[in-house]
Design a protein around this motif. Structure first.
Motif: not given
Lengths: 116, 113
Positions: B38-49
């Motif tokens: 999200i703009l201005g925020q950290k890179v966040e993990f969503l999912v691994s597959f």
């Protein structure tokens, strides 16, 4: 709480000057440590990583990082910055005691500006 | 050097609409991931597959999200009913193994209006 911190949001250096970007982590044990770079309009590119062993790690593009257990730090360095190094730099960690894996936790990033 | 490619580079959609973000991982990689920023925020993990099923997902990855590997080359992220707060840059990544370095795509910027 487990976290990774990059204290500097913005850094400006002159071309040819040395660079150090700070990264600190707060985990019960030493995680796997990474530095990524994101140039404008580009994806995240891995610069270097530390799993174990030699605490001074060499990466691509002339970057290196030093792991200091006593300071819970993994700072990124470059002896002489080039204008093309202007980008955002992210420190990231993966808990090593969970078998590694690629569920990275990223710091907030440091935006590097290079003055000509 | 092989690359992870993502399409489109920018997607604009209206709130409540479904979107599908597409990724082509590196061909010999077996592990696939989605992250978002999200703009201005950290890179966040969503999912691994891996092996056609989700290995791990974050609390962000709720029932509105799904992932699929519909064929031998594509890896997709579907958001069923987009919300304003889904506006972000979505990064696809792949790796040869769980401990191998991630290769990221250039991202898809999703704007929900």
């Amino acid at each position: 709480a487990q976290s990774v911190t990059q204290p500097d949001i913005h850094i400006t250096v002159s071309e040819g000057a040395s660079l150090e970007l700070r990264c600190n982590y707060s985990y019960g044990a030493t995680p796997y440590l990474f530095w990524y770079v994101q140039s404008p309009g580009q994806g995240l590119q891995l610069l270097l990583k530390y799993f174990s062993g030699d605490t001074l790690v060499q990466g691509i593009k002339g970057f290196e990082a030093e792991f200091k257990r006593s300071q819970s730090s993994f700072n990124l360095r470059k002896p002489s910055v080039h204008w093309s190094d202007a980008a955002e730099y992210f420190c990231a960690v993966v808990p090593s005691w969970q078998g590694g894996g690629n569920k990275l936790t990223f710091g907030t990033g440091t935006q590097l500006k290079v003055e000509l | 050097e092989p690359e992870v490619t993502q399409t489109p580079s920018h997607q604009v959609t209206q709130m409540g609409q479904e979107v599908i973000l597409r990724c082509v991982p590196i061909s010999n990689h077996l592990y696939f991931y989605w992250y978002r920023q999200i703009l201005g925020q950290k890179v966040e993990f969503l999912v691994s597959f891996y092996n056609n099923e989700i290995s791990e997902k974050s609390e962000i990855f709720d029932d509105q999200f799904s992932v699929e590997r519909p064929d031998g080359s594509n890896f997709t992220l579907k958001i069923r009913s987009t919300k304003l707060e889904d506006s972000a840059m979505y990064f696809c990544a792949s790796s040869e193994s769980p401990s191998a370095p991630l290769h990221f795509g250039n991202g898809t910027r999703l704007t929900v209006t």
